[in-house]
Design an enzyme around this catalytic site. Structure first.
Site, PDB file in Angstrom:
ATOM      1  N   ASP A  63       3.567   1.074   3.324  1.00 25.51           N
ATOM      2  CA  ASP A  63       2.987   0.971   4.643  1.00 25.51           C
ATOM      3  C   ASP A  63       3.274  -0.517   5.046  1.00 25.51           C
ATOM      4  O   ASP A  63       2.647  -1.351   4.662  1.00 25.51           O
ATOM      5  CB  ASP A  63       1.246   1.265   4.557  1.00 25.51           C
ATOM      6  CG  ASP A  63       1.057   1.130   5.988  1.00 25.51           C
ATOM      7  OD1 ASP A  63       1.373   0.570   6.853  1.00 25.51           O
ATOM      8  OD2 ASP A  63      -0.433   1.590   6.131  1.00 25.51           O
ATOM      9  N   ASP A  67       0.780  -1.154  -0.013  1.00 25.74           N
ATOM     10  CA  ASP A  67      -0.149   0.086   0.002  1.00 25.74           C
ATOM     11  C   ASP A  67       0.919   1.189   0.018  1.00 25.74           C
ATOM     12  O   ASP A  67       1.776   1.527   0.675  1.00 25.74           O
ATOM     13  CB  ASP A  67      -0.842   0.043   1.034  1.00 25.74           C
ATOM     14  CG  ASP A  67      -1.659   1.179   1.405  1.00 25.74           C
ATOM     15  OD1 ASP A  67      -2.044   1.796   0.425  1.00 25.74           O
ATOM     16  OD2 ASP A  67      -2.169   1.435   2.457  1.00 25.74           O
ATOM     17  N   ASP A 111       0.432   5.286  -0.079  1.00 24.94           N
ATOM     18  CA  ASP A 111      -0.594   6.291   0.312  1.00 24.94           C
ATOM     19  C   ASP A 111       0.083   7.600   0.351  1.00 24.94           C
ATOM     20  O   ASP A 111       1.117   8.008   1.101  1.00 24.94           O
ATOM     21  CB  ASP A 111      -1.125   6.012   1.682  1.00 24.94           C
ATOM     22  CG  ASP A 111      -2.570   6.670   1.606  1.00 24.94           C
ATOM     23  OD1 ASP A 111      -2.643   7.781   1.459  1.00 24.94           O
ATOM     24  OD2 ASP A 111      -3.521   5.781   1.921  1.00 24.94           O
TER      25      ASP A 111
END
Ligand code: SF4
Ligand SMILES: [Zn+2]
Ligand SMILES: [Zn+2]
Lengths: 374, 343
Positions: free
Chosen positions: A282, A96, A98
């Site tokens: 992440d 992930d 972000d």
């Protein structure tokens, strides 16, 4: 969220799912996955659902008109049992990235603060401009810089996956998350069966965390310049060289400097390599082997945009390529102090005013709590 | 199954099938209790166990894994097989543990040598075959290195606490990790030990062999004198402490700062000097008197009345003793580990 807003969003989501079911990604080995979904205005998270095939998945969308739909990256023997009885088999590797975690300077320009006490909406602030409350909800309308910076991280990640970890390019799928970042899926790799601890080691490798000076040629005792990495080397040695030495002609001089500065200041060099060349993923997402992720092709209720496969990342523009709701116009009361662009059209700013917007733009604002159906 | 030559059986005797080996050679176990020539092998077996019990590695009569005489090789294998028989007869689990550990170390040395033997391809092949057959890790030689898939590397290295073993500190290319022979073998140390001990545990217990009663009794009393290895309930100790105990249990050297940390930590958890002292028994420079003196000093029970506290995490980081994990949860001193912090 009030009834009218919910009805509006449910109607527009339903139309999308009806017209674009082909965009919904039915995961391989469907029956071994755990699915989950949420409905508008319901705190309840329906999890531990198992589905046989794309037909059952279709039904889930049509019967429930969910606000969000999720699917596990893991494969289970019994996906609908409680977590400790599911019998975990393996899981796709997932990352992930972000924009929120990149914390770019532009961020403050496109974050809106909503006061939890008096509902006042203003540009990014730490205290409500009206009632001084510090209980604020932040909503970001990510800008192009944020999206581009996230793409750079995705590219760093892909390069490490391909060059270092031997993953086939075809087995890497990059999805726009539907809001502020990207989800990178890796299928059929040698890492399918590894557990959480092992995945956390992979994360450290990808982020360049926990490196010791010795690995990059710096010894505490009797340092020796012949041990430092070189440009033609693969993996982190090569990336280290590119960043720290810059060019071949500077290598020798910089090695002398590193040796002069000594062992303990070498750690700072390593930190800067992590900052610049490590991919900013992440860690918790990759380590968690029991998570469920937004289903590709479904709409993200934080934005009304679709989580969608990016076939050409460099050209990908979420505000045209992930925006699928229709353009029937609706009357809304909009309160959004910053401008945004969808489907190549500019909107806003709106100062608590009634306006008529195409459905996709109205949904975008309503999802972000910056407008209501008038 | 691997087909082994005689000298290979001597190096890796745990690969041989005990019953078959004896039958092959035309002997039965009972003969070892009476036959004076075979008794030499029994003595050797006893020696082998004693050396292991003392925490050392038995040095065989092989030179570079070779022996000039066939009977030397034969005795090497016999003594190993007999050692297992003797240990089974004592029924002492402490002996199993120590013997398996020592034999694993011994095999480790040979594996490392065989892997590092650039000029002898068949030796390398054998070592890689053993590692594949026993532990299902595919190792391929590439120039001076052995390469293994990253996933296999992670599965085996993830329990190591040393930072050096983190994937980031290895050369990784194309889904493979590059290792030197010694690291390759180190990677499977634990499994090798487990393999040998499971072989011993699963071996059938023979009935007493007439003539060996005294030896068995001698071993039983030897085993009783051994302090049981310090077993701790893991989970409640922070990674730095677990690591220090690991190092000591493996008989490796723990720097003074590490011993200080460990002792002060355990004292802070209410353990007594007498409970802690045996931990240091495996240290290469162990001296019981000095250890007790030092521990008492730390505990504040002798001489000065100052009680020493466990060093802070920050301090331990600078001493390379910190092996922080998520569970450490922002504590500032290892003694806070696992205790919920009050807000
Ligand atoms: S953070 Fe503290 S408790 Fe955790 S390993 Fe490091 S020194 Fe030990
Ligand atoms: Zn307010
Ligand atoms: Zn931005």
């Amino acid at each position: 969220m009030n009834e009218n807003n919910i009805k509006f969003l449910e109607d527009s989501f339903k139309k999308y799912y009806f017209n674009h079911f082909n965009l919904i990604f039915t995961p391989q080995r469907t029956s071994e996955r755990e699915f989950g979904y949420q409905k508008f205005n319901s705190g309840f998270f329906n999890r531990h659902i198992s589905l046989k095939d794309d037909k059952e998945l279709h039904l889930l969308f049509m019967q429930n008109i969910p606000s969000d739909v999720y699917c596990s990256n893991a494969y289970y023997a019994f996906p609908n049992s409680p977590m400790n009885e599911k019998d975990w088999k393996e899981a796709d590797l997932i990352f992930d990235i972000d924009a929120k975690d990149l914390d770019l300077p532009c961020r403050k320009n496109h974050v809106v603060s909503i006061c939890n006490e008096c509902n006042e909406i203003s540009k990014d602030t730490n205290q409500c401009v009206k009632c001084n409350s510090t209980k604020l909800e932040k909503k970001s309308l990510p800008c192009k810089l944020c999206i581009n910076a996230s793409k750079i991280e995705v590219n760093k990640l892909s390069n490490i996956l391909i060059d270092d970890l031997g993953i086939d390019k075809e087995n890497i799928h990059v999805y726009f998350s539907g809001n502020e970042g990207f989800h990178v899926y890796v299928f059929n790799s040698q890492f399918q069966k590894i557990g959480s601890k092992e995945r956390s080691e992979l994360v450290d490798y990808i982020m360049f965390r926990g490196a010791i000076p010795e690995t990059f040629g710096m010894k505490k005792f009797k340092p020796n310049r012949s041990l430092f990495p070189d440009f033609n080397q693969k993996g982190w040695n090569g990336r280290f060289s590119k960043q720290v030495f810059g060019s071949k002609s500077k290598r020798s001089k910089i090695i002398s400097e590193l040796l002069d500065n000594g062992y303990s200041s070498f750690q700072k060099i390593l930190d800067s390599v992590a900052d610049n060349s490590g991919a900013k993923i992440d860690p918790n997402v990759t380590m968690d082997i029991h998570r469920i992720f937004r289903l590709p092709g479904s709409i993200n209720s934080k934005s009304g945009l679709t989580k969608i496969l990016c076939t050409d990342l460099s050209k990908f523009d979420p505000y045209t390529d992930a925006c699928f709701l229709n353009d029937e116009s609706v009357e809304v009361l909009a309160n959004c102090p910053i401008e945004f662009k969808l489907k190549n059209k500019k909107f806003g700013p709106y100062n608590n005013e009634k306006t008529s917007l195409p459905t996709y733009a109205a949904a975008y604002l309503i999802c972000k709590k910056l407008a209501t159906i008038a | 199954m691997l087909v082994l030559g005689q000298d290979e059986k001597a190096k890796y005797p745990f690969l041989a099938d005990a019953g078959e080996y004896l039958k092959d050679k035309g002997f039965s176990l009972v003969q070892f209790g009476s036959d004076p020539v075979l008794k030499l092998s029994v003595e050797k077996a006893l020696h082998r166990i004693k050396v292991a019990a003392a925490g050392e590695v038995y040095k065989s009569d092989l030179i570079d894994g070779q022996a000039s005489k066939d009977y030397v090789l034969e005795r090497e294998v016999f003594s190993f097989l007999l050692a297992i028989v003797l240990i089974k007869l004592t029924g002492m689990s402490t002996l199993i543990k120590r013997f398996a550990l020592a034999e694993a170390r011994r095999a480790e040395n040979y594996l490392e040598k065989d892997l590092g033997n650039a000029s002898n391809k068949s030796k390398i092949d054998l070592a890689t075959r053993i590692i594949y057959d026993l532990f299902n890790i595919e190792i391929v030689k590439e120039n001076d290195f052995f390469v293994i898939p990253v996933s296999d590397y992670l599965i085996h290295s993830v329990t190591f606490h040393e930072r050096e073993w983190k994937l980031i500190n290895r050369h990784v290319e194309n889904g493979k990790v590059f290792l030197t022979p010694d690291k390759t073998v180190r990677l499977i140390r634990k499994e090798l030990g487990n393999y040998i001990s499971s072989k011993i545990i699963n071996a059938p217990k023979p009935s007493m062999i007439p003539g060996l009663e005294n030896i068995v009794n001698e071993l039983i009393s030897l085993s009783k004198k051994l302090t049981p290895t310090y077993t701790i309930t893991t989970g409640e100790y922070p990674p730095c402490i677990k690591h220090a105990i690991d190092v000591l249990e493996k008989g490796e050297n723990l720097p003074h700062s590490g011993r200080f940390m460990l002792a002060t930590f355990l004292l802070s958890r209410g353990q007594t000097v007498q409970q802690i002292a045996p931990l240091f028994k495996n240290a290469p420079d162990y001296n019981p008197r000095v250890t007790l003196y030092q521990l008492n000093h730390l505990a504040g029970t002798s001489g000065s009345t100052t009680k020493y506290a466990c060093p802070s995490c920050e301090k331990l980081k600078t001493q390379d003793l910190c092996f922080i994990t998520k569970e450490c949860d922002n504590i500032i001193n290892p003694s806070q580990f696992g205790k919920k912090r009050k807000q």
